[in-house]
Design an enzyme around this catalytic site. Structure first.
Site, PDB file in Angstrom:
ATOM      1  N   SER A 149      69.240  13.461  19.670  1.00 18.06           N
ATOM      2  CA  SER A 149      69.011  12.631  21.200  1.00 18.06           C
ATOM      3  C   SER A 149      68.252  12.452  20.479  1.00 18.06           C
ATOM      4  CB  SER A 149      69.045  13.401  22.209  1.00 18.06           C
ATOM      5  OG  SER A 149      68.598  12.987  23.168  1.00 18.06           O
ATOM      6  N   TYR A 162      69.059  20.497  26.932  1.00 14.98           N
ATOM      7  CA  TYR A 162      69.529  19.634  26.209  1.00 14.98           C
ATOM      8  C   TYR A 162      68.512  19.138  25.449  1.00 14.98           C
ATOM      9  CZ  TYR A 162      71.160  14.822  24.773  1.00 14.98           C
ATOM     10  OH  TYR A 162      71.403  13.912  24.747  1.00 14.98           O
ATOM     11  N   LYS A 166      69.438  19.867  21.105  1.00 17.52           N
ATOM     12  CA  LYS A 166      69.336  18.140  20.228  1.00 17.52           C
ATOM     13  C   LYS A 166      68.744  18.497  19.204  1.00 17.52           C
ATOM     14  CE  LYS A 166      72.776  16.194  21.740  1.00 17.52           C
ATOM     15  NZ  LYS A 166      74.037  16.091  21.165  1.00 17.52           N
TER      16      LYS A 166
END
Length: 257
Positions: A149, A162, A166
């Site tokens: 991401s 998150y 990633k």
């Protein structure tokens, strides 16, 4: 034949795509299908898996659904066993399954952290490891892909778990590229930008945020899952052995603007 066929031909090859029943994962799966590859759809939601498989079959591809919790070691092993029983081979895997949450860092609990890590990092580790075992044993090369991401590049408030997951995926893929090169297995990452998916639906409801991110993107729009079809087929193509250890950004220019 499709427009992809003259450049990428995945006929006779089989790929697992985790989280392929919607969003970017389904876009990648459609790209593989359009290039002639067979797709094993791995996800927990059996009802949505079935719908995705029908869409892939409508493109003329072989496709099968397999219920799989990517964060569970036994579930991953069972899904791989079922995939091999059904298709008889494996040529690559796309570790796409992921989850996201937005929580102020001071309020983030260990459970919040672990919930995201379990799917995004542990799930990538387990599925990539299982595929690697099969590919190394088969001895004919292959392709491994992990979906990261732009949060691994730019700060994302309230998404430290998150972003960390990633970013870790990128490091894991770089290490895999070095270790697995002698087996002819290419290992690359995909870094998508803002994309219209179910996961981002709430974010897109905030008009100011949507306008700001769109204006920040040189192409002046968010991506759609269709934008990942061709790049997905390319990254899965094991006939391009010299392209490995890369992290391909597909974000409409967002991170360079």
């Amino acid at each position: 034949m499709t427009a992809l066929a003259p450049v990428i031909d995945l006929s006779g090859k089989v790929f697992v795509v985790t989280g392929a029943n919607s969003g970017i994962g389904l876009g990648i799966a459609r790209g593989v299908a359009r290039a002639g590859g067979a797709v094993a759809v791995w996800s927990r939601r059996e009802d949505r898996n079935a719908v995705a498989v029908e869409a892939l079959r409508a493109l003329g591809a072989q496709a099968e659904p397999f219920a799989c919790d990517v964060g569970d070691e036994e579930s991953v092993a069972a899904a791989m066993g079922s995939t091999l029983s059904r298709f008889g081979r494996l040529d690559g895997l796309v570790a796409n399954a992921g989850t996201a949450a937005r929580t102020p860092f001071v309020d983030m609990t260990l459970d919040d952290w672990n919930r995201v890590m379990r799917t995004n990092l542990q799930g990538a580790f387990l599925t990539l490891r299982e595929a690697t075992r099969v590919l190394v044993d088969r001895g004919e090369g292959g392709a491994l892909v992990a979906v990261s991401s732009t949060s691994s590049i730019h700060g994302a408030p309230g998404q430290q778990h998150y972003a960390a997951s990633k970013t870790a995926v990128l490091a894991m893929m770089r290490s895999l590229a070095v270790e697995l090169a002698r087996f002819g297995i290419r290992c690359n990452s995909l870094i998508p930008g803002w994309t219209e998916t179910e996961m981002t639906e709430k974010a897109r409801q905030h008009e100011k945020f949507l306008l700001n991110t769109t204006n920040r993107t040189p192409l002046r729009r968010w991506a759609t899952p269709a934008d990942f079809e061709a790049i997905g087929a390319f990254l899965c193509d094991p006939s391009i052995p010299f392209h490995t250890g890369d992290a391909m950004v597909v974000d409409g220019g967002y991170t360079v603007y």
